[in-house]
Write an enzyme that holds these catalytic residues in place. Structure first.
Site, PDB file in Angstrom:
ATOM      1  N   THR A 117      -1.167  18.780   4.989  1.00  0.00           N
ATOM      2  CA  THR A 117      -1.087  17.364   5.342  1.00  0.00           C
ATOM      3  C   THR A 117      -0.272  17.143   6.612  1.00  0.00           C
ATOM      4  O   THR A 117       0.663  17.896   6.911  1.00  0.00           O
ATOM      5  CB  THR A 117      -0.434  16.559   4.200  1.00  0.00           C
ATOM      6  OG1 THR A 117      -0.266  15.196   4.607  1.00  0.00           O
ATOM      7  CG2 THR A 117       0.925  17.115   3.830  1.00  0.00           C
ATOM      8  N   TYR A 142       6.085  14.190  -1.390  1.00  0.00           N
ATOM      9  CA  TYR A 142       4.733  14.705  -1.197  1.00  0.00           C
ATOM     10  C   TYR A 142       4.683  15.644   0.003  1.00  0.00           C
ATOM     11  O   TYR A 142       4.200  16.782  -0.083  1.00  0.00           O
ATOM     12  CB  TYR A 142       3.740  13.553  -1.012  1.00  0.00           C
ATOM     13  CG  TYR A 142       2.405  14.007  -0.472  1.00  0.00           C
ATOM     14  CD1 TYR A 142       1.564  14.805  -1.246  1.00  0.00           C
ATOM     15  CD2 TYR A 142       1.993  13.656   0.814  1.00  0.00           C
ATOM     16  CE1 TYR A 142       0.346  15.247  -0.751  1.00  0.00           C
ATOM     17  CE2 TYR A 142       0.781  14.098   1.311  1.00  0.00           C
ATOM     18  CZ  TYR A 142      -0.043  14.889   0.524  1.00  0.00           C
ATOM     19  OH  TYR A 142      -1.245  15.327   1.037  1.00  0.00           O
TER      20      TYR A 142
END
Length: 328
Positions: A117, A142
């Site tokens: 990501t 995250y």
């Protein structure tokens, strides 16, 4: 060759599984279906229900199915949720990668393409795109869970246990070219998904989180990549590893971004709908700007984007949402 696709019943995973099948690979989808959908698994792929935290089950599947390589999607994705349930994200995302790496080492499977990501980079307001070796400073658990996962793969690769490609997604949106697959998760939190739901009346309004960022119109800027272009990147990364290519990591975006207000305007344009937009406070963990420099991806893997068009992305997402909602 047979490829294991973890999280292959999810949005990006199912598109990639379909791309693999169309390119002559056998595919085994491994998913626990907590957020994935059995109907998203493409015809021709074998489905096994299981949890990526189970090293024992992964070892069995890798061995019994004679897997040649892994594409690992399975992960929790909600940035906001990660700020108040951080341990769930480390348990699922980071521990899941650790279990997979250990299972691969046990069986002797050498190659893995990892779903990473752009959240690794934190807040990058700058006059150029983010390059792969820019400093990493995640703003939320995250992002931290994905960065830790990359460390695991990098360290494993340094011992010769495996080779990997980490693909750092920017903002993924859109639906398949044939209109047969798209975002199925009703409560997915991505802007374009929420916007097209508002456009067809599934939501009464759309929330805009923060209008005081240091950007031209005060709203967050993101690099939006079409899900089919991202599926192509996974295929290229897999072929790179299978051909003996070295471990590497790549930013996956188009190299230009759009603000939240610009995206909302485009959704209203392609849909012809004028829905209410309510301005709210910033969400925790949101970066002001995330735009990729994808030069490395293009030069090393030979990627040529085919769908770098916000109108196309929003239109395909809108048409898919209408289809699954039975809206004419």
């Amino acid at each position: 060759m047979k490829i294991l696709v973890t999280g292959g019943a999810g949005y990006i995973g199912s598109h990639t599984a379909n791309r693999l099948l169309k390119n002559g690979f056998e595919v085994v989808v491994f998913d626990n279906l907590t957020t994935g959908f059995r109907e998203a698994v493409p015809k021709g792929a074998k489905f096994i229900q299981g949890d990526v935290r189970s090293e024992e089950h992964l070892t069995q599947v890798l061995r019994d199915e004679k897997i040649s390589a892994v594409i690992h999607f399975a992960a929790k994705l909600n940035v906001k949720e990660s700020t108040f349930k951080p341990l769930d994200y480390y348990e699922n995302n980071t521990a899941g990668v650790l279990a997979m790496a250990k299972a691969m080492q046990t069986v002797g499977v050498k190659h893995i393409v990892f779903s990473s990501t752009a959240a690794l980079f934190g807040d990058k307001v700058q006059d150029r795109g983010i390059v792969e070796d820019d400093p990493k400073s995640p703003l939320n658990p995250y992002g931290n869970s994905k960065l830790m996962s990359e460390y695991i793969l990098s360290d494993a690769a340094s011992t010769g246990a495996l080779t990997y490609c980490a693909l750092r997604y920017f903002n993924v949106a859109g639906a398949s070219d044939d209109g047969e697959n798209g975002q199925r998760t009703a409560d997915a939190f991505h802007l374009i998904h929420l916007g097209v739901q508002a456009a067809i009346g599934k939501r009464k309004q759309l929330q805009l989180f923060g209008n005081d960022y240091p950007t031209p119109d005060g709203t967050c800027i993101r690099d939006y990549i079409h899900v089919e272009d991202l599926a192509d990147i996974h295929l290229l990364a897999l072929k790179h590893l299978l051909a003996g290519g070295e471990s590497d990591y790549f930013n996956c975006g188009y190299g230009f971004g759009y603000s939240v207000k610009e995206v909302i305007k485009m959704i209203k344009t392609v849909s012809g709908a004028d829905f209410p937009v309510i301005e709210s406070e910033r969400r925790p963990g949101d970066a002001a700007s995330l735009v990729a420099d994808s030069a490395k991806l293009k030069s090393k893997l030979g990627w040529k984007p085919q769908r770098a068009d916000l109108n196309l992305i929003c239109k395909s997402a809108y048409q898919w949402e209408k289809r699954i909602s039975n809206v004419k």
